[in-house]
Design a protein around this motif. Structure first.
Motif: not given
Length: 177
Positions: A134, A137-138, A157
């Motif tokens: 996560q 991804r950011e 993903e």
């Protein structure tokens, strides 16, 4: 993009090509000037956490190092910059070594147009791996990221899936994954 395939299929060869370690037999592989790489087997040197991280960006101040540690799910290490990791990272676990290598790669990624991640969650439990993905991804949004993985949930993903199998490469967009 995610790269999947069985052991021996050519995933590591693809990474070596993208890193410029190998020349293409056919076609052209254009390697950008700056590449960030988190290898499958973390390479740590017998010095402090701070100096290991600064291999990714020698100009990084302590606050950027701490941010990279937090992003790599090593928040508890933000006050351990002066800890010596030992020869080959002997003083840290496999998961800690992997996340230190990831923090170093994140520091380098600030200057890179291509980010290569070779099994970055291999030594992590699922909750830590999910939190790391996560945050990646950011933090890496808008960059080209090539993520080699054996975990199909991680591959799902990706925007693009590259399957390497029996000497062939097959590309699929997310909708078909």
């Amino acid at each position: 993009m995610a790269v999947v395939g069985p052991s021996g299929a050519g995933k590591s060869t693809l990474m070596a090509l993208l890193l410029g370690f190998l020349d293409a037999d056919r076609g052209v592989a254009e390697v950008p000037g700056v590449v960030s790489w988190c290898p499958q087997e973390p390479q740590l040197v017998s010095t402090t956490v701070r100096e290991n991280l600064r291999l990714g960006d020698p100009e990084a101040d302590d606050e950027r190092l701490r941010e990279a540690l937090r992003d790599a799910q090593l928040g508890a290490w933000t006050e351990r910059l002066d800890v010596v990791v030992g020869t080959g990272g002997a003083a840290v676990s496999g998961g800690e070594a992997q996340r230190l290598a990831m923090a170093r790669a994140l520091l380098r990624a600030d200057h890179a147009s291509l980010v290569l991640l070779d099994e970055p969650t291999a030594h992590l439990d699922e909750p830590t791996a999910a939190a790391l993905r996560q945050r990646l991804r950011e933090r890496l949004a808008g960059r080209t990221v090539v993520h080699v993985t054996h975990r199909l949930d991680e591959a799902a993903e990706a925007d693009l899936l590259i399957e390497v199998r029996d000497g062939n490469v097959r590309v699929r967009k997310r909708e078909a994954v």
